[in-house]
Structure formats: structure tokens, C-alpha cells
Motif scaffolding. Structure first.
Motif, short mmCIF file in Angstrom:
data_model
loop_
_atom_site.label_atom_id
_atom_site.label_comp_id
_atom_site.label_asym_id
_atom_site.label_seq_id
_atom_site.Cartn_x
_atom_site.Cartn_y
_atom_site.Cartn_z
N UNK A 20 -5.18 6.73 2.85
CA UNK A 20 -3.78 6.35 3.03
C UNK A 20 -3.17 5.87 1.72
N UNK A 21 -4.02 5.62 0.74
CA UNK A 21 -3.53 5.26 -0.58
C UNK A 21 -2.91 6.47 -1.28
N UNK A 22 -2.09 6.21 -2.28
CA UNK A 22 -1.47 7.28 -3.06
C UNK A 22 -2.36 7.67 -4.23
N UNK A 23 -2.52 8.99 -4.42
CA UNK A 23 -3.28 9.52 -5.56
C UNK A 23 -2.36 10.45 -6.34
N UNK A 54 -21.22 12.32 -7.87
CA UNK A 54 -21.62 13.67 -7.46
C UNK A 54 -21.13 14.04 -6.07
N UNK A 55 -20.45 13.11 -5.38
CA UNK A 55 -19.78 13.44 -4.12
C UNK A 55 -18.67 12.42 -3.89
N UNK A 56 -17.83 12.68 -2.90
CA UNK A 56 -16.71 11.79 -2.62
C UNK A 56 -17.20 10.58 -1.85
N UNK A 57 -17.25 9.45 -2.53
CA UNK A 57 -17.63 8.19 -1.90
C UNK A 57 -16.52 7.18 -2.16
N UNK A 58 -16.55 6.09 -1.44
CA UNK A 58 -15.42 5.15 -1.49
C UNK A 58 -15.20 4.55 -2.88
N UNK A 59 -16.20 3.92 -3.52
CA UNK A 59 -15.93 3.28 -4.82
C UNK A 59 -15.37 4.21 -5.88
N UNK A 60 -15.94 5.39 -6.14
CA UNK A 60 -15.36 6.25 -7.19
C UNK A 60 -14.01 6.83 -6.83
N UNK A 61 -13.74 7.07 -5.55
CA UNK A 61 -12.44 7.60 -5.15
C UNK A 61 -11.36 6.53 -5.30
N UNK A 62 -11.68 5.29 -4.95
CA UNK A 62 -10.70 4.20 -5.07
C UNK A 62 -10.25 3.98 -6.51
N UNK A 105 -6.00 -1.61 -5.00
CA UNK A 105 -7.10 -1.34 -4.08
C UNK A 105 -7.88 -2.61 -3.71
N UNK A 106 -7.29 -3.76 -4.00
CA UNK A 106 -8.00 -5.03 -3.72
C UNK A 106 -8.36 -5.17 -2.26
N UNK A 107 -7.38 -4.87 -1.38
CA UNK A 107 -7.63 -5.00 0.07
C UNK A 107 -8.72 -4.02 0.50
N UNK A 108 -8.65 -2.80 -0.01
CA UNK A 108 -9.66 -1.80 0.34
C UNK A 108 -11.07 -2.24 -0.07
N UNK A 109 -11.17 -2.80 -1.28
CA UNK A 109 -12.48 -3.24 -1.76
C UNK A 109 -12.99 -4.42 -0.96
N UNK A 110 -12.09 -5.33 -0.58
CA UNK A 110 -12.50 -6.47 0.24
C UNK A 110 -12.97 -6.02 1.62
N UNK A 111 -12.21 -5.08 2.21
CA UNK A 111 -12.61 -4.55 3.52
C UNK A 111 -13.94 -3.84 3.42
N UNK A 130 0.84 -1.20 0.00
CA UNK A 130 0.00 0.00 0.00
C UNK A 130 0.87 1.25 0.00
N UNK A 131 0.55 2.21 -0.86
CA UNK A 131 1.29 3.46 -0.91
C UNK A 131 0.60 4.49 -0.03
N UNK A 132 1.41 5.33 0.64
CA UNK A 132 0.84 6.17 1.68
C UNK A 132 0.66 7.61 1.24
N UNK A 133 0.04 8.37 2.12
CA UNK A 133 -0.44 9.72 1.81
C UNK A 133 0.66 10.67 1.37
N UNK A 134 1.90 10.50 1.91
CA UNK A 134 2.95 11.45 1.58
C UNK A 134 3.45 11.29 0.14
N UNK A 135 2.95 10.26 -0.57
CA UNK A 135 3.29 10.10 -1.98
C UNK A 135 2.20 10.67 -2.89
#
Length: 317
Positions: A166-169, A178-186, A193-199, A1-6
Motif C-alpha cells: 500500500x506504500x508508494x514506490x 535474492x527475492x522479494x522480502x519485506x525489509x529490502x522492499x521497504x 516506513x516507520x509504522x511498517x517496520x514497527x508492525x 502513508x502513500x497508497x498504491x495508486x501513486x
């Protein structure tokens, strides 16, 4: 997983709802009307429940929480949608703002999910165990259960928000929603993002399914108890206190199932189901509860007329 500072993305661009770009002025007025009705209706219910001495049962205490949640949930999404309909700059949201919107949305939505379960349990106790109800659902227990829904919702949302941001964007920044939700942001993350989607599927699925199962079990016992009531008037009165809750539960649960169980579905088209439980359902809830509840209608009449009026009977259980 890549972190926010990237992360190199400083902002996101919300593409909004499908078909709204063709007539932005018309849709702006429509959403303004919906938002005004939602906030006014829910705050009116909240004020009525809080000020009327006839509405002091746990059912109305939880209804006050629900009204506040609906007003806040609509405020998290609708004003930003309206801003995006006015100007292109209105569609832009900062990275931090996106994280805040996602956290607030899931905090309020998950709290509402838990609250619906508590409300079903309250109806179960009132109808199936009426003699034990005043003790089992006293003021302290009632406040504790309501507070627990807010606390669990806050933790639940914090987990998903942390995992998401915590992922890198580092590249694309157009959110097909139309708003920030988990699936479209991932979809925009520069990492696996496999782990994120599973969680997300496991956590949200378990929570939603668990709450829904508890609600169904409660209503199985409620229906069995109501059918044993001999008088038709008694059965109708008992059912009238439950139909409003069942209606909003159905309106609330069906759209998220379409969204979160298909995290890879096209974003623009997935916005339609979300409109129902983020924008439409919060607007309908005050009408559903007032039209089906004589005590609330009497209280609203007393509030509008500003004259005391004795209720035509004790509040329905």
C-alpha cells in the motif's frame, strides 16, 4: 502513508546473492541440484506418508504437511534465483509478481512456524500423556490443527503484504536481495516506513517468539518425562522421535532472527542467513526425518521395493 495508486514503479530488479555473479554457471548447477533434491525428497516423504498404512499417526500427518510446505517454500524462491543466474532479464520481477512472491513466501514460512509448534504439542501429548493421546489427538483434532496453521498463516501474510504494497514506490527499483522480502522492499518505498517496520517487528517478533516459547515449554515437559523412563531403550526411542523436530526448529528459527530483528541491515549481506531457512533447511528436512526415524525408513524401503513388509514394532510415540 502513500497508497498504491501513486506508485510509478512497474517492476523490480533482484540483485541476487553475493558472489554468485562471478561464477553464475556453477551456482546455477548448484541451485538446480539443491532444488531437485528438495522437491524430490519432500514429495517422496509426502507420498510415502500418504500411501503407507503403517504411517497413520498424527506425527506423520504433520510431517506430510511439513514436506509439502518445504517443497512449496523452495519453489517460491529458488527458480527465480536460478533464472537470475542465466540472464539479466531473469532478475527482473514485475510489481505484481513481487507482491505475489512476498505473500506466498510469508504465507508458507509463517504456516511452517505454526506447524512446528503444533508438532511440538503433538510430541508433548504422545510422551507426557500417552493414555489420553489417542483421544486428545484424534483424526478430527489433528486435521483441525493442521488446517488452522494454514489459515492463520494466510491471514498473517495478507497483513504484511497489504501494509508493504500500500506504500508508494516511485523511484529506485533495485532490490538488494535474492527475492522479494519485506525489509529490502521497504527500503525502496517513497514514504515513511516507520509504522511498517514497527508492525513487522511486533507481529513477526510476537509470533516467532510465542511459537518458540511454546515449543521450549513443550520440550521441558518432554525431557522431564523421558528422564523418568526407566529403560534405556525406552528413553532412546522417545528421544529419537524428538531430536529430528528439535534440529529443524533450530535450523528454521535462527536465520529469521538475524534478518527481521535488523530490518535496516545491509541487504546484500543479509541474504546469507536467509539461504539457510529458504533453501538449505527445506533440502535437509527429509534427510533429518528419515535418518532419525526407523518407521519412515521402513516405509521408504517398502515403497522402493514394492513388497509388503511388517514393521519391526509399533510406531514410536
Amino acid at each position: 502513508m502513500e497508497y498504491l495508486n501513486q506508485t510509478t514503479v512497474s517492476h523490480f530488479f533482484l540483485e541476487g546473492l553475493m558472489y554468485t555473479a562471478e561464477h553464475p554457471g556453477l551456482f546455477f548447477l548448484l541451485f538446480l541440484l539443491i532444488y531437485s533434491i528438495t522437491v524430490t525428497g519432500n514429495l517422496l516423504i509426502l507420498f510415502t506418508v500418504g500411501s503407507d498404512p503403517h504411517l497413520r499417526s498424527p506425527m506423520y500427518h504433520f510431517l506430510g504437511h511439513l514436506s509439502f510446505l518445504d517443497a512449496c517454500l523452495s519453489t517460491v524462491t529458488v527458480p527465480k534465483v536460478m533464472a537470475g543466474l542465466l540472464t539479466l532479464d531473469g532478475k527482473v520481477i514485475s510489481f505484481q509478481g513481487c507482491a505475489i512472491q512476498l505473500y506466498c513466501f510469508h504465507f508458507l514460512a509463517s504456516t511452517e512456524c505454526f506447524l512446528y509448534t503444533v508438532m511440538a504439542y503433538d510430541r508433548y501429548l504422545a510422551i507426557c500423556q500417552p493414555l489420553h493421546y489417542p483421544v486428545a489427538m484424534n483424526r478430527r483434532v489433528c486435521a483441525g490443527m493442521a488446517g488452522s496453521t494454514w489459515a492463520i498463516g494466510a491471514v498473517h501474510s495478507a497483513i504484511h503484504t497489504s501494509l508493504t504494497f500500500l506504500l508508494s514506490y516511485c523511484g529506485p527499483h533495485h532490490i538488494a536481495y535474492f527475492f522479494c522480502d519485506i525489509p529490502p522492499v521497504l527500503k525502496l518505498a517513497c514514504a515513511d516506513t516507520t509504522i511498517n517496520e514497527l508492525v513487522m517487528l511486533a507481529n513477526i517478533g510476537v509470533v516467532a517468539a510465542g511459537c518458540l516459547i511454546l515449543i521450549i515449554i513443550s520440550y521441558v515437559f518432554i525431557v522431564a518425562a523421558v528422564l523418568r523412563i526407566r529403560s534405556a531403550e525406552g528413553r532412546q526411542r522417545a528421544f529419537s522421535t524428538c531430536t529430528a523436530h528439535l534440529t529443524v526448529v533450530l535450523l528454521y528459527y535462527m536465520p529469521p532472527v538475524c534478518i527481521y530483528l535488523q530490518p535496516s541491515s545491509p541487504g546484500a549481506g543479509a541474504g546469507a542467513p536467509a539461504v539457510f531457512y529458504t533453501i538449505v533447511t527445506p533440502m535437509l528436512n527429509p534427510f533429518i526425518y528419515t535418518l532419525r526415524n526407523k518407521e519412515v525408513k521402513r516405509a521408504l524401503r517398502r515403497l522402493v521395493c514394492s513388497s509388503p513388509e511388517s514393521p519391526a514394532g509399533s510406531p514410536a510415540p
